[in-house]
Design an enzyme around this catalytic site. Sequence first.
Site, PDB file in Angstrom:
ATOM      1  N   CYS A   1       0.830  -1.204   0.000  1.00 48.54           N
ATOM      2  CA  CYS A   1       0.000   0.000   0.000  1.00 48.54           C
ATOM      3  C   CYS A   1       0.866   1.257   0.000  1.00 48.54           C
ATOM      4  O   CYS A   1       0.617   2.207  -0.736  1.00 48.54           O
ATOM      5  CB  CYS A   1      -0.934  -0.012   1.215  1.00 48.54           C
ATOM      6  SG  CYS A   1      -2.053   1.401   1.266  1.00 48.54           S
TER       7      CYS A   1
ATOM      8  N   CYS B   1      -3.985  -3.257   6.168  1.00 51.62           N
ATOM      9  CA  CYS B   1      -4.084  -1.870   5.705  1.00 51.62           C
ATOM     10  C   CYS B   1      -5.437  -1.573   5.038  1.00 51.62           C
ATOM     11  O   CYS B   1      -5.769  -2.158   4.020  1.00 51.62           O
ATOM     12  CB  CYS B   1      -2.945  -1.619   4.718  1.00 51.62           C
ATOM     13  SG  CYS B   1      -2.805   0.069   4.144  1.00 51.62           S
TER      14      CYS B   1
END
Length: 415
Positions: free
Chosen positions: A101, A221
């Site tokens: 991410c 995430c």
Amino acid sequence: MGFIRHVVCAMSGGVDSSVTALLLKRRGYNVTGVFMKNWDSLDEKGVCTSERDCEDAYRVCQSLNIPFHQVSYVKEYWHEVFSNLLKEYEKGRTPNPDILCNKHIKFNHFYQYAINTLGADAIATGHYARTSQEDEDVFQQKNIAPPVTLFRNRFEIRNLRLYKGADLFKDQTFFLSQISQDALRRTMFPLAGLTKDFVKKIAAEAGFEHVLMKKESMGICFIGERKFEDFILEYLEPKPGNFVSIEDGKIMGKHKGWFTLTLGQRARIGGQRDPWFVVDKDVTTGDVLVGPTTNHPALFRDTLQTDRFHWITVDPPPELAKTQMMECHFRFIHQMPLTPCTVTLNMDGSVWITLSQPLRALTPGQFAVLYKGDECLGSGKILRLGPSEHTLQQGRERMMAAALDKEQRTPEPAS
């Protein structure tokens, strides 16, 4: 009046990014807050946590009297992070979406948006990390095109290094180990020299109670803390298989798919009174091998190979490039103790890592992150593991049995 630099701050609705924006404002920068929406769903209780986080980030920007923007990277996150995550699970690996991410979303799409669309001179995040340049040096950086030849010009600007933050417990260089030089050159880490406790104190004094009361985000995430098996089975078809004892090959029970399990975790096997732990997976047969103790020898290994290693400074360290071997330190889980290791550089850019001692549950798909002192050198995805202590032990036993058998068969010489 001098020119005021424009810094775009990534806002998550948490205490770290809120204090980051506050510190930038106090330093006199022209600050813009941006909230990234990367996932689109409700949590287990039917609450859209993304909307709540966005509202919290907006309130901080209002109190600081700075512009606020919201940008959606739901499509980019799906294609560049989550699809990759599903493919890795299907291959029997356990990926780290937080590192991906940062690489693909925060330090690529968000970075490009801040510089090219909002006209920022730099970006800032609430990570506990620092670089080898002073904050003011960020504004002297220009986008540098990648080299067109194999070797970089030795007179060109020296590449930046990434170092641990002052708060060693909160240090987040692990999660930044795949980001590019280009993004690193234009990034500020205002929390670099601060501890988490001091950051909370600043937030309290600034009246940011609404972010102080929030629980620290610990799940995957932007996906949250839901039950992983239920979550992953929403996206992958169940592929039932057997739990098989590594001790004697006995079938112990059934599972819903090898991708719902990772090495080292407790295997929930119906009808078993004693705990069993996942020690290996066979994606060809669908079998998940289990051992009867949490520290079973099948869980311990001391060698691994990565894919092409991502060096923060682009090139491998001179010592490694010259001799193909280097001593440094290794971790594959954030906050785990660093382990001394020897790194061997392969012709294809991958590395073999030999650890000073076997570690429990080294896991393909996770990232091998290397350190030299306080410097984070970069990372590579773990693709292969060396033999386990259990396998080596079996090999030794077979050799001893063969030697004993040979000794017994050898006739004694005639007197």
